[in-house]
Design an enzyme around this catalytic site. Sequence first.
Site, PDB file in Angstrom:
ATOM      1  N   GLY A 169      -9.448   8.166 -11.027  1.00 38.45           N
ATOM      2  CA  GLY A 169     -10.746   8.678 -11.453  1.00 38.45           C
ATOM      3  C   GLY A 169     -10.745   9.278 -12.840  1.00 38.45           C
ATOM      4  O   GLY A 169     -11.711   9.933 -13.242  1.00 38.45           O
ATOM      5  N   ASN A 199     -12.230   1.151  -2.374  1.00 38.18           N
ATOM      6  CA  ASN A 199     -12.368   2.444  -1.703  1.00 38.18           C
ATOM      7  C   ASN A 199     -13.655   3.107  -2.202  1.00 38.18           C
ATOM      8  O   ASN A 199     -13.704   3.596  -3.327  1.00 38.18           O
ATOM      9  CB  ASN A 199     -11.132   3.293  -2.036  1.00 38.18           C
ATOM     10  CG  ASN A 199     -11.247   4.719  -1.526  1.00 38.18           C
ATOM     11  OD1 ASN A 199     -12.142   5.044  -0.745  1.00 38.18           O
ATOM     12  ND2 ASN A 199     -10.331   5.576  -1.967  1.00 38.18           N
ATOM     13  N   GLU A 233      -6.478  12.288  -2.423  1.00 38.48           N
ATOM     14  CA  GLU A 233      -7.571  13.244  -2.215  1.00 38.48           C
ATOM     15  C   GLU A 233      -7.481  13.888  -0.829  1.00 38.48           C
ATOM     16  O   GLU A 233      -7.872  15.039  -0.642  1.00 38.48           O
ATOM     17  CB  GLU A 233      -8.919  12.546  -2.443  1.00 38.48           C
ATOM     18  CG  GLU A 233      -9.127  12.284  -3.943  1.00 38.48           C
ATOM     19  CD  GLU A 233      -9.936  11.051  -4.285  1.00 38.48           C
ATOM     20  OE1 GLU A 233     -10.620  10.502  -3.411  1.00 38.48           O
ATOM     21  OE2 GLU A 233      -9.859  10.615  -5.462  1.00 38.48           O
ATOM     22  N   SER A 286      -7.913   4.008 -11.680  1.00 42.76           N
ATOM     23  CA  SER A 286      -8.712   3.534 -12.819  1.00 42.76           C
ATOM     24  C   SER A 286      -8.599   2.035 -13.063  1.00 42.76           C
ATOM     25  O   SER A 286      -8.659   1.588 -14.208  1.00 42.76           O
ATOM     26  CB  SER A 286      -8.364   4.332 -14.077  1.00 42.76           C
ATOM     27  OG  SER A 286      -8.686   5.699 -13.901  1.00 42.76           O
ATOM     28  N   HIS A 340      -4.181   9.123   1.201  1.00 46.79           N
ATOM     29  CA  HIS A 340      -4.789   9.091  -0.139  1.00 46.79           C
ATOM     30  C   HIS A 340      -4.611  10.462  -0.801  1.00 46.79           C
ATOM     31  O   HIS A 340      -4.676  11.496  -0.129  1.00 46.79           O
ATOM     32  CB  HIS A 340      -6.270   8.740  -0.022  1.00 46.79           C
ATOM     33  CG  HIS A 340      -6.888   8.465  -1.356  1.00 46.79           C
ATOM     34  ND1 HIS A 340      -7.265   9.476  -2.201  1.00 46.79           N
ATOM     35  CD2 HIS A 340      -7.130   7.310  -2.008  1.00 46.79           C
ATOM     36  CE1 HIS A 340      -7.742   8.941  -3.320  1.00 46.79           C
ATOM     37  NE2 HIS A 340      -7.667   7.627  -3.232  1.00 46.79           N
ATOM     38  N   LYS A 382     -14.979   5.769  -1.256  1.00 43.31           N
ATOM     39  CA  LYS A 382     -14.908   7.248  -1.190  1.00 43.31           C
ATOM     40  C   LYS A 382     -16.188   7.823  -0.576  1.00 43.31           C
ATOM     41  O   LYS A 382     -16.789   7.171   0.280  1.00 43.31           O
ATOM     42  CB  LYS A 382     -14.613   7.816  -2.584  1.00 43.31           C
ATOM     43  CG  LYS A 382     -13.333   7.200  -3.189  1.00 43.31           C
ATOM     44  CD  LYS A 382     -12.801   7.940  -4.376  1.00 43.31           C
ATOM     45  CE  LYS A 382     -11.546   7.253  -4.882  1.00 43.31           C
ATOM     46  NZ  LYS A 382     -10.889   7.976  -5.955  1.00 43.31           N
ATOM     47  N   GLU A 390      -0.475   4.880  -6.261  1.00 41.82           N
ATOM     48  CA  GLU A 390      -1.588   5.447  -7.017  1.00 41.82           C
ATOM     49  C   GLU A 390      -1.127   6.720  -7.726  1.00 41.82           C
ATOM     50  O   GLU A 390      -1.158   7.809  -7.127  1.00 41.82           O
ATOM     51  CB  GLU A 390      -2.744   5.794  -6.081  1.00 41.82           C
ATOM     52  CG  GLU A 390      -3.320   4.617  -5.333  1.00 41.82           C
ATOM     53  CD  GLU A 390      -4.754   4.886  -4.905  1.00 41.82           C
ATOM     54  OE1 GLU A 390      -5.641   4.188  -5.386  1.00 41.82           O
ATOM     55  OE2 GLU A 390      -4.973   5.821  -4.123  1.00 41.82           O
TER      56      GLU A 390
HETATM   57  P1  PGA Z   1     -10.282   5.090  -9.104  1.00 37.72           P
HETATM   58  O1  PGA Z   1      -9.775   5.509  -7.636  1.00 37.72           O
HETATM   59  O2  PGA Z   1     -10.217   3.587  -9.170  1.00 37.72           O
HETATM   60  O3  PGA Z   1     -11.695   5.611  -9.180  1.00 37.72           O
HETATM   61  O4  PGA Z   1      -9.367   5.718 -10.090  1.00 37.72           O
HETATM   62  C1  PGA Z   1      -8.719   4.834  -7.018  1.00 37.72           C
HETATM   63  C2  PGA Z   1      -8.444   5.448  -5.674  1.00 37.72           C
HETATM   64  O5  PGA Z   1      -8.507   6.680  -5.560  1.00 37.72           O
HETATM   65  O6  PGA Z   1      -8.130   4.745  -4.688  1.00 37.72           O
END
Ligand code: PGA
Length: 253
Positions: free
Chosen positions: A174, A10, A98, A214, A96, A12, A168
Amino acid sequence: MQRTPLIAGNWKMNLDLTSAGDLAKALHQNLDGLPGRDVVVIPPTPLVHAVATILDESTIKVGAQEVRAEASGAYTGDTSIEMIKSIGATYCLVGHSERREYHDETNKSCCEKIRALLNAGITPIYCVGEKLATREAGETLKFVEEQLRVGLGDIDGEEVLHVVVAYEPVWAIGTGKVATPEQAQEVHGHIRGYIGHLFDPEDGEGIRILYGGSVNAENIDGLMACPDIDGALVGGASLKADVFERIVKFEDV
Ligand code: PGA
């Protein structure tokens, strides 16, 4: 039941036309045709077409990060499913954290998007996961059950195997704070059982459940060793070709 592992990157809201093209070319060169696993990259929508064109002849698939369920209309700034389909996307993220946080995505709106994506033959990657306070209150499993019950509420048993679920935990996204394999396995095992309960035990056995939060080159092997983890949704670590390649090649190193 045999489940093909799936690693999805992803991207982003990162990269531009040039840097996304460079990353796609590097992945094409090093990950094309890798046996025994599916690989998906999920660029920002304006870059999907360019990336899909570069990866057209490869086994790497391309996804979109977001769509609207309606077919068309006065929705300034939004993207329809036919639009992403027409530029080469075959997967799409739904729910997601976010999007839930910054765009008021709800389990109900996720349900509508999953329904519409399946109608169009696009594979939804449905993201679920709890915030830290929910985990600390001991309510993770109940919370995730509700996300699944509502989000998958408009599909039947025939269709659920065309959905990918991504667990997740929000506190791990993140933050560099990855769930331990034990923590992830507990929730993944529960999700599998719950989907078996909602649909059919065979569907629970067959559905692919990714871990996200992460994931990096150091922790991927431990996560993939868990019986109910079928792959990963990778954010930050998917932006560097060599790191993402190492994650995709989880068993081979
Ligand atoms: P990250 O994000 O690997 O940077 O923690 C994962 C995601 O949001 O899909």
